[in-house]
Write an enzyme that holds these catalytic residues in place. Structure first.
Site, mmCIF file in Angstrom:
data_model
loop_
_atom_site.group_PDB
_atom_site.id
_atom_site.type_symbol
_atom_site.label_atom_id
_atom_site.label_comp_id
_atom_site.label_asym_id
_atom_site.label_seq_id
_atom_site.Cartn_x
_atom_site.Cartn_y
_atom_site.Cartn_z
ATOM 1 N N SER A 140 0.870 -1.176 0.000
ATOM 2 C CA SER A 140 0.000 0.000 0.000
ATOM 3 C C SER A 140 0.902 1.219 0.000
ATOM 4 O O SER A 140 2.048 1.156 0.457
ATOM 5 C CB SER A 140 -0.893 0.021 1.243
ATOM 6 O OG SER A 140 -1.565 1.257 1.372
ATOM 7 N N TYR A 153 -3.696 -0.563 10.093
ATOM 8 C CA TYR A 153 -3.440 -0.799 8.674
ATOM 9 C C TYR A 153 -2.027 -0.386 8.292
ATOM 10 O O TYR A 153 -1.305 -1.139 7.617
ATOM 11 C CB TYR A 153 -4.468 -0.026 7.845
ATOM 12 C CG TYR A 153 -4.374 -0.291 6.354
ATOM 13 C CD1 TYR A 153 -4.902 -1.467 5.816
ATOM 14 C CD2 TYR A 153 -3.780 0.625 5.497
ATOM 15 C CE1 TYR A 153 -4.825 -1.714 4.455
ATOM 16 C CE2 TYR A 153 -3.700 0.381 4.133
ATOM 17 C CZ TYR A 153 -4.223 -0.782 3.616
ATOM 18 O OH TYR A 153 -4.141 -1.025 2.274
#
Length: 248
Positions: A140, A153
């Protein structure tokens, strides 16, 4: 003989788009996620000439992963690509309000599952003839620069960077290569909320640009098509107008 890919989190979004693109490029597939009905939808979108093995289960469950790899090898005889795609997010939360069990759940899905799958892929890659294979980890942009209030996250995706680098190091003398693909705002069910409004580091909430997930899938097809003596260690793909370079 078609090459063989195993894709986790293949029931929607990036996983589904990648499964469809690889199948149309001549790959056979094992696809997995929790929901069998959604996996069957993915299967119907794959090319008619591809063979697709569908196995539903919890990718963070070691026993399920062992069976996943066993059935893949039993069905296809080998494995050429593992796409560690399964992942989950968590609502924007201050660190002082973060339940530790929620943190552990994110780490299990985003990190532990990828570690278990990588371990089992190494076993297959080393034992098969010819040996070798490729692993692609879905990282990510948050593996580089976090969004506000994104502790679980962001931490999990930084861990994926460590997994990618150690995998590339440990695999390079065995014909095993590894890539981390860092995706910014590909339009999926998971990222749709960003197009409606995302919290920025200056405290404002603004809509962010997105792009067609098919471009991610085609990027993965390209990387997967390379010989294993070529490594793409880091690959970033994002909407041009999203705030990342100079995020804020």
């Amino acid at each position: 003989m078609n090459k063989v890919a195993l894709i986790t989190g293949a029931s929607s979004g990036i996983g589904r788009a990648t499964a469809t693109a690889l199948s149309k490029a001549g790959w056979d597939l094992t696809i997995t996620a929790r929901r069998l009905d959604r996996l069957e939808e993915t299967r119907t979108q794959c090319g008619k000439t591809a063979k697709v093995l569908v196995l539903a289960g919890d990718i963070s469950d070691e026993r399920f992963v062992l069976e996943l790899f066993k059935q893949t090898v039993s069905t296809f005889g080998r494995l050429d690509l593992l796409f560690n795609n399964a992942g989950m997010g968590y609502p924007s939360t201050l660190i002082e309000d973060l339940p530790i069990e929620a943190f552990r759940k994110v780490m299990d899905v985003n990190v532990t599952s990828a570690v278990i799958c990588t371990r089992e892929a190494f076993k297959v890659f080393k034992a098969q003839n010819p040996p070798g294979g490729r692993i692609i980890n879905n990282g990510s942009l948050s593996a580089h620069i976090p969004r506000p209030h994104s502790f679980p996250y962001t931490i999990s995706k930084h861990a994926i960077t460590g997994l990618t680098k150690t995998t590339a190091l440990e695999g390079r003398s065995h014909g095993i290569t590894c890539t981390q693909i860092d995706i910014g705002n590909a339009l999926t069910d998971m990222s749709f909320r960003l197009s409606q409004g995302a919290l920025q580091s200056n405290g404002q909430t603004v809509p962010e640009a997105t792009f067609d997930v098919e471009h991610v899938a085609q990027s993965i097809v390209h990387i997967a098509s390379l010989p294993t003596n070529v490594t793409v260690l880091d690959y970033k793909i994002m909407a041009t107008e999203m705030p990342f370079v100079g995020r804020g």
